[in-house]
Design an enzyme around this catalytic site. Structure first.
Site: not given
Ligand code: ZN
Length: 271
Positions: A64-65, A68
């Protein structure tokens, strides 16, 4: 982040594990183990499933990170590190995304990745019989069920439109685009985030009172973290230009039956 141990690099980005992550990892692993179908594996096997599922779930927080971070890189913003800590994960960017469009794209990349992981794990769960030996089918299916559930929650929870959640970032980007004032948009999104955090805390307290399940206390702690993060941002911007931004990603702790995982993520952006 202090007391963080570097454990490697991903796509050129340093990966750290903070000391506060270890107890939460143990808690999540034990909770999953207690809810796991023991079957032919026995108690030791159940703990093995718990340990493996917790690792896979935290790996999905890193993904998830990373989503980003890699999206930010496309817009020319580098990431110093990705760290796992008490509330999940945090990606520290070297700067804020330069435009509202970049801001929204970077924010949406994390939940999009979590949704993709959830769909992949869900599909794999239904094909597990054909690949995994019968003896381990239940264990593999339960790990994949945790991964599916946790990532679905990770995606959905982070889309709550209150800063510092990813959805709050999108709200900020929208207001920034409409008003042309990034800091003013952040203040509004932070206020919305404080509202959501307080509702979340109240909901957690009611759940503790009604169910007598102290596990829900975790949600109150988490809500406190969210409110504090929004408040710090709000105060910083009301007083002076942006200093530091904390952007969480998902909180959840071991829920009971379905056994989600406590995966909370945060992204810290410095400018
Ligand atoms: Zn996030």
């Amino acid at each position: 982040m202090s007391r963080a141990f570097p454990i490697g690099r991903l796509c050129g980005i340093r990966l750290d594990v903070h000391a506060s992550w270890f107890p939460i990892y143990a808690l999540v692993a034990v909770t999953i183990a207690n809810a796991a179908p023991i079957g032919a594996l026995g108690t030791a096997g159940a703990y093995g499933v718990g340990a493996a599922a917790a690792l896979v779930l935290f790996a999905s927080v890193v993904l998830h990170e990373l989503a980003h971070a890699l999206t930010a890189r496309r817009f020319g913003v580098q990431t110093t590190s990705i760290a796992l800590f008490l509330f999940g994960g945090v990606a520290t960017l070297e700067a804020e995304p330069p435009t509202p469009l970049a801001d929204a794209a970077v924010a949406l990349a994390g939940p999009a990745m979590s949704a993709l992981v959830a769909l992949t794990a869900f599909a794999a769960m239904h094909g597990v019989d054909a690949v995994v030996p019968f003896r381990y089918t239940d264990a593999a299916a339960s790990i994949l069920a945790y991964v599916t559930f946790a990532n679905a929650v990770l995606a959905a929870f982070n889309l709550i439109p209150g800063y510092p959640m990813d959805g709050g970032r999108v709200l900020r980007a929208l207001l920034w685009q409409l008003r042309g004032d990034r800091d003013g948009a952040t203040v509004t999104a932070a206020l919305v985030g404080i509202g959501f955090g307080l509702c979340f805390a109240a909901g957690g307290l009611v759940a503790v009172a009604v169910t007598r399940t102290w596990q829900f206390g975790w949600y109150v702690v988490l809500a406190g973290f969210l409110v504090r993060t929004s408040w710090v941002q709000f105060r910083a911007l009301r007083r002076a230009p942006l200093v530091v931004t904390l952007r969480p990603t998902l909180p959840t702790l071991p829920a009971s039956e379905v056994s989600s995982v406590g995966v909370r993520t945060a992204d810290r952006w410095s400018v």
